[in-house]
Design an enzyme around this catalytic site. Structure first.
Site, PDB file in Angstrom:
ATOM      1  CB  SER A 169      33.995   1.468  41.704  1.00 33.10           C
ATOM      2  OG  SER A 169      33.326   0.701  40.724  1.00 33.10           O
ATOM      3  CD  GLU A 266      37.011   5.827  35.500  1.00 34.93           C
ATOM      4  OE1 GLU A 266      36.215   4.819  35.830  1.00 34.93           O
ATOM      5  OE2 GLU A 266      37.396   6.681  36.319  1.00 34.93           O
ATOM      6  CG  HIS A 296      37.315   2.008  38.018  1.00 35.32           C
ATOM      7  ND1 HIS A 296      36.111   2.754  37.558  1.00 35.32           N
ATOM      8  CD2 HIS A 296      37.001   1.185  38.632  1.00 35.32           C
ATOM      9  CE1 HIS A 296      35.172   2.354  38.659  1.00 35.32           C
ATOM     10  NE2 HIS A 296      35.672   1.267  39.404  1.00 35.32           N
TER      11      HIS A 296
END
Length: 349
Positions: A169, A266, A296
């Protein structure tokens, strides 16, 4: 697994287990609404990072050992999975890892289990960096902490070409950014970059127009836009507006090989596709792996999800392949490779 010749042809891992579908359903109906509510608040709200404190209770991969490393501005952890040796015992490779959390939350505790599994799969120790985050520090300081982590590894005896930089991320943003700074400083070229569900572009335009704009199980589109606004305000407040470049806009011609993981629904698929396209266009090997209906950073749920364990094995295979390629290179081959990279960088810039 061969490197992609075209980023538009990703490797697709088909199938979603009952466990992964249940997790996706739960996240969509609990965390996603909360993030949507946060994004619509007329003011900035940054609650304490309670999730990282609670995560202290989570067990790690069996046999993992770790110790605290004090960098100048943040705490980090030196972690070795069961049976993994360090450079002092003949293992030349190491991983520099950056946790996710939108630069606002999470930390060493939330990601220790994931990092321990990556260490085990890769057969390399990991420096897990607890970098400074917003709203206390801007992203440029997060990058600075990552660069110091790379420097620490070099001080322990690891060569740049044997260090893989990884993150999930927001940590994917840092992985590419730190690699760029390291090379710009002339320290050397890292072995590779691994980016899990990476945030790579703070401009939300591409994500708004993407097919996944409203399909993501975790992030509503307006939450992504809110994060972009928060980051911009933080930069402006610190007087650094215009000096931070997102990874998708960096010079890429001399970057090391990359592996990018992304769930098929996503919202950050837009970033993953754009980065893969630009890397491949610049002549950089990039494996873009798309995981069917996975949420995610689903890799963090490896204790429950079979797909997560498979994905971590893919990461381990990628890191080990890089190590094998480096070990097979002769000194003359290394000199020629550096020359070709320099020529490529000059041409791209």
């Amino acid at each position: 697994m061969a490197h992609l010749s075209l980023a538009a042809e990703p490797q697709f891992f088909r199938g979603a287990s009952v466990q992964s579908r249940a997790l996706g359903f739960g996240v969509r109906h609990t965390i996603r609404p909360l993030l949507g509510l946060w994004a619509r608040l007329p003011f900035d709200l940054f609650p304490p990072n309670a999730v990282d404190h609670i995560a202290r209770l989570l067990p790690v991969h069996a046999g993992t050992k770790w110790r605290t490393v004090e960098l100048s501005d943040c705490k980090s952890e030196w972690l070795q999975a069961k049976g993994v040796e360090d450079v002092a015992h003949g293992n030349p490779g190491a991983i520099l890892y950056f946790h996710g959390g939108a630069f606002l939350t999470c930390g060493l505790n939330t990601h220790r289990r994931l990092v321990s599994r990556i260490s085990y799969a890769s057969d390399q120790p990991v420096l897990n960096v607890g970098y400074r985050q917003m709203p206390y520090e801007p992203i440029t300081e997060s990058i600075a902490d990552g660069v110091e982590g790379f420097r620490w590894l070099m001080d322990q005896g690891y060569k740049p070409e044997n260090i893989t930089i990884a993150g999930d991320s927001a940590g994917g943003y840092l992985a590419f950014s730190v690699a760029r700074v390291v090379m710009d400083r002339g320290w050397g070229r890292p072995a590779g970059v691994v980016a899990i569900s990476p945030l790579l572009d703070f401009d939300p335009t591409g994500k708004k127009g993407h097919r996944n704009a409203n399909r993501c199980q975790l992030f509503p589109m307006h939450a992504v836009a809110k994060l972009s606004d928060v980051a911009l305000r933080m930069d402006t407040r610190r007087g650094i507006e215009g000096t931070r470049t997102c990874p998708v806009d960096m010079p890429l011609g001399d970057m090391p090989p990359a592996l990018i993981h992304i769930g098929s629904r996503e919202v950050l698929m837009a970033d993953a596709e754009l980065m893969a396209n630009r890397l491949v266009s610049a002549g950089v090997p990039c494996d873009l792996q798309v995981w069917d209906r996975q949420i995610h950073v689903f890799q963090a749920a490896a204790s429950w999800l079979p797909e997560a364990r498979t994905a971590i094995d893919e990461i381990g295979a990628f890191v080990q392949r890089l190590a094998e390629q480096e070990a097979a290179m002769t000194p003359a081959m290394r000199v020629e490779t550096r020359r070709s990279r320099g020529a490529k960088t000059a041409a791209v810039r």
